[in-house]
Design a protein around this motif. Structure first.
Motif, PDB file in Angstrom:
ATOM      1  N   LEU A 126      18.350  56.747 -25.498  1.00  0.00           N
ATOM      2  CA  LEU A 126      18.853  57.765 -24.715  1.00  0.00           C
ATOM      3  C   LEU A 126      20.129  58.872 -25.192  1.00  0.00           C
ATOM      4  CD1 LEU A 126      19.231  55.584 -21.602  1.00  0.00           C
ATOM      5  CD2 LEU A 126      17.571  57.301 -21.813  1.00  0.00           C
ATOM      6  N   CYS A 127      19.790  59.911 -25.309  1.00  0.00           N
ATOM      7  CA  CYS A 127      20.595  60.979 -26.091  1.00  0.00           C
ATOM      8  C   CYS A 127      20.815  62.068 -24.918  1.00  0.00           C
ATOM      9  CB  CYS A 127      19.980  61.523 -27.375  1.00  0.00           C
ATOM     10  SG  CYS A 127      19.051  60.634 -28.368  1.00  0.00           S
ATOM     11  N   PHE A 128      22.062  62.498 -25.084  1.00  0.00           N
ATOM     12  CA  PHE A 128      22.785  63.460 -24.079  1.00  0.00           C
ATOM     13  C   PHE A 128      23.751  64.398 -24.878  1.00  0.00           C
ATOM     14  CE2 PHE A 128      22.037  59.392 -22.000  1.00  0.00           C
ATOM     15  CZ  PHE A 128      21.415  59.776 -21.095  1.00  0.00           C
ATOM     16  N   VAL A 129      23.329  65.791 -24.601  1.00  0.00           N
ATOM     17  CA  VAL A 129      24.202  66.895 -25.076  1.00  0.00           C
ATOM     18  C   VAL A 129      25.214  67.105 -24.320  1.00  0.00           C
ATOM     19  CG1 VAL A 129      24.076  69.308 -26.123  1.00  0.00           C
ATOM     20  CG2 VAL A 129      22.069  67.819 -26.456  1.00  0.00           C
ATOM     21  N   SER A 130      26.430  66.815 -24.659  1.00  0.00           N
ATOM     22  CA  SER A 130      27.681  67.049 -23.811  1.00  0.00           C
ATOM     23  C   SER A 130      28.642  67.928 -24.449  1.00  0.00           C
ATOM     24  CB  SER A 130      28.478  65.683 -23.649  1.00  0.00           C
ATOM     25  OG  SER A 130      29.426  65.853 -22.873  1.00  0.00           O
ATOM     26  N   SER A 131      29.870  67.986 -24.454  1.00  0.00           N
ATOM     27  CA  SER A 131      30.599  68.989 -25.070  1.00  0.00           C
ATOM     28  C   SER A 131      32.416  68.390 -25.165  1.00  0.00           C
ATOM     29  CB  SER A 131      30.676  70.126 -23.890  1.00  0.00           C
ATOM     30  OG  SER A 131      31.728  70.863 -24.302  1.00  0.00           O
ATOM     31  N   GLU A 132      32.943  69.070 -25.800  1.00  0.00           N
ATOM     32  CA  GLU A 132      34.582  68.614 -25.981  1.00  0.00           C
ATOM     33  C   GLU A 132      34.964  69.125 -24.449  1.00  0.00           C
ATOM     34  OE1 GLU A 132      36.847  71.200 -26.011  1.00  0.00           O
ATOM     35  OE2 GLU A 132      35.445  72.600 -26.024  1.00  0.00           O
ATOM     36  N   ALA A 152      32.595  66.396 -17.984  1.00  0.00           N
ATOM     37  CA  ALA A 152      33.357  65.032 -17.709  1.00  0.00           C
ATOM     38  C   ALA A 152      32.331  64.307 -17.004  1.00  0.00           C
ATOM     39  CB  ALA A 152      34.661  65.347 -17.149  1.00  0.00           C
ATOM     40  N   SER A 153      31.798  64.660 -15.805  1.00  0.00           N
ATOM     41  CA  SER A 153      30.951  63.740 -15.115  1.00  0.00           C
ATOM     42  C   SER A 153      29.723  63.509 -15.793  1.00  0.00           C
ATOM     43  CB  SER A 153      30.286  64.716 -13.955  1.00  0.00           C
ATOM     44  OG  SER A 153      29.595  64.037 -13.006  1.00  0.00           O
ATOM     45  N   LEU A 154      29.155  63.970 -16.676  1.00  0.00           N
ATOM     46  CA  LEU A 154      28.052  63.687 -17.529  1.00  0.00           C
ATOM     47  C   LEU A 154      28.740  62.605 -18.589  1.00  0.00           C
ATOM     48  CD1 LEU A 154      25.617  63.717 -19.159  1.00  0.00           C
ATOM     49  CD2 LEU A 154      26.479  65.475 -20.424  1.00  0.00           C
ATOM     50  N   ASN A 155      29.581  62.680 -18.981  1.00  0.00           N
ATOM     51  CA  ASN A 155      30.327  61.504 -19.975  1.00  0.00           C
ATOM     52  C   ASN A 155      30.523  60.212 -19.286  1.00  0.00           C
ATOM     53  OD1 ASN A 155      30.440  63.363 -21.955  1.00  0.00           O
ATOM     54  ND2 ASN A 155      32.494  63.783 -21.850  1.00  0.00           N
ATOM     55  N   MET A 156      30.913  60.352 -17.932  1.00  0.00           N
ATOM     56  CA  MET A 156      31.340  59.135 -17.071  1.00  0.00           C
ATOM     57  C   MET A 156      29.751  58.566 -16.827  1.00  0.00           C
ATOM     58  SD  MET A 156      32.889  56.597 -15.863  1.00  0.00           S
ATOM     59  CE  MET A 156      34.628  57.262 -15.834  1.00  0.00           C
ATOM     60  N   ALA A 157      28.970  59.367 -16.510  1.00  0.00           N
ATOM     61  CA  ALA A 157      27.622  58.919 -16.177  1.00  0.00           C
ATOM     62  C   ALA A 157      27.004  58.277 -17.561  1.00  0.00           C
ATOM     63  CB  ALA A 157      26.477  59.994 -15.562  1.00  0.00           C
ATOM     64  N   VAL A 158      27.179  58.707 -18.827  1.00  0.00           N
ATOM     65  CA  VAL A 158      26.583  58.068 -19.627  1.00  0.00           C
ATOM     66  C   VAL A 158      27.111  56.791 -20.180  1.00  0.00           C
ATOM     67  CG1 VAL A 158      26.257  58.427 -22.165  1.00  0.00           C
ATOM     68  CG2 VAL A 158      25.639  60.294 -20.599  1.00  0.00           C
ATOM     69  N   LYS A 159      28.425  56.743 -19.759  1.00  0.00           N
ATOM     70  CA  LYS A 159      29.215  55.301 -20.314  1.00  0.00           C
ATOM     71  C   LYS A 159      28.541  54.175 -19.268  1.00  0.00           C
ATOM     72  CE  LYS A 159      32.358  52.558 -21.398  1.00  0.00           C
ATOM     73  NZ  LYS A 159      32.181  51.879 -22.663  1.00  0.00           N
ATOM     74  N   LEU A 218      29.845  53.267 -27.731  1.00  0.00           N
ATOM     75  CA  LEU A 218      29.698  54.661 -27.119  1.00  0.00           C
ATOM     76  C   LEU A 218      30.603  55.852 -27.769  1.00  0.00           C
ATOM     77  CD1 LEU A 218      27.446  56.299 -25.778  1.00  0.00           C
ATOM     78  CD2 LEU A 218      29.100  56.207 -23.787  1.00  0.00           C
ATOM     79  N   VAL A 219      30.082  56.545 -28.723  1.00  0.00           N
ATOM     80  CA  VAL A 219      30.934  57.409 -29.376  1.00  0.00           C
ATOM     81  C   VAL A 219      30.407  59.006 -28.946  1.00  0.00           C
ATOM     82  CG1 VAL A 219      32.171  58.197 -31.294  1.00  0.00           C
ATOM     83  CG2 VAL A 219      31.857  55.683 -30.869  1.00  0.00           C
ATOM     84  N   LEU A 220      31.326  59.685 -28.734  1.00  0.00           N
ATOM     85  CA  LEU A 220      31.053  61.190 -28.469  1.00  0.00           C
ATOM     86  C   LEU A 220      31.235  61.705 -30.181  1.00  0.00           C
ATOM     87  CD1 LEU A 220      30.208  63.968 -27.157  1.00  0.00           C
ATOM     88  CD2 LEU A 220      32.786  64.179 -26.736  1.00  0.00           C
ATOM     89  N   THR A 221      29.971  62.255 -30.533  1.00  0.00           N
ATOM     90  CA  THR A 221      30.003  62.690 -32.240  1.00  0.00           C
ATOM     91  C   THR A 221      29.741  64.199 -32.169  1.00  0.00           C
ATOM     92  OG1 THR A 221      27.706  62.104 -32.292  1.00  0.00           O
ATOM     93  CG2 THR A 221      29.652  60.459 -33.074  1.00  0.00           C
TER      94      THR A 221
END
Length: 230
Positions: A126-132, A152-159, A218-221
């Motif tokens: 599962l891959c998600f395009v997020s943002s700083e 920020a909500s997306l990042n929490m959902a992915v976590k 889980l790391v944001l790259t």
């Protein structure tokens, strides 16, 4: 046997560029199409008639997502990789925040939950395009509340998905493409960004397709292969 990928937000920008890269690499690509009037996917379909399937998809609509799953199931019984690239930066009206959340964060969760039944075999990525913009730790902006809150909500959902699904063998990618010359604001492509969609897509393709020794983290790259707090 060909690997399969479902890509949302495939009409243009980074999503479209990823469709091309995956098709060129021999994957069976299911491209989530929202803009019927935008013809780049039609042209790409002519180049890859056997490996590219166009799937009508509005990630803000549960009905549309469920219909998309049925369309995909007519062609395959397994999706190896799901990439949520659909995103908007602004919306009109008093309910602009709701509209942006429905695409950027709720939409990601909606799509992932709906496609899980066809991801139980195969690669399970599962891959998600997020943002700083969604990072609370490094938040520096003074406006764009709705967009930043949605990421920020997306990042929490992915976590939370990671916590639930990693023990079942699923792997995750959370990706910040950098400041891209994209269509996030509408039909006019931005010109003040640092990267072209193709630049961001090439790094995404590499990160999404390669296995990692550290899948349990889980790391944001980002597009420069750097990591970010989120």
């Amino acid at each position: 046997m060909k690997k399969t990928v479902m890509i949302t937000g495939a009409d243009r920008g980074v999503g479209f560029a990823m469709c091309r890269l995956f098709a060129e690499a021999g994957w069976q690509v299911f491209a989530g199409r929202f803009l019927d009037y935008w013809n780049e996917l039609d042209e790409l379909k002519e180049e890859f008639p056997e490996t590219l399937e166009l799937i009508s998809l509005d990630v803000s609509s549960t009905d549309s997502v469920q219909k998309a799953v049925l369309q995909v199931q007519e062609k395959t019984d397994c999706i190896d990789m799901l990439i949520h690239c659909a995103g908007i930066a602004r919306a009109d009206g008093d309910d602009a925040l709701r509209k942006i959340l429905q695409v950027n964060s709720v939409g990601a969760l909606r799509v992932a939950e709906s496609f899980l039944p066809v991801m139980r075999q195969g690669m399970k990525r599962l891959c998600f395009v997020s943002s700083e913009a969604g990072s609370i730790t490094v938040a520096h902006r003074k406006d764009g509340y709705a967009y930043c809150m949605s990421k920020a909500s997306l990042n929490m959902a992915v976590k939370l998905m990671f916590n639930e699904l990693r023990p079942q063998g699923y792997t995750f990618r959370l990706y910040h493409p950098g400041w891209v010359n994209s269509y996030m604001g509408g039909d006019q492509k931005g010109t003040s960004g640092k990267y072209e969609p193709e630049d961001a897509a090439r790094t995404a393709f590499q990160q999404f397709t390669e296995d990692r020794a550290w899948e349990d983290a889980l790391v944001l790259t980002d597009v420069e292969n750097q990591s970010w707090p989120f």
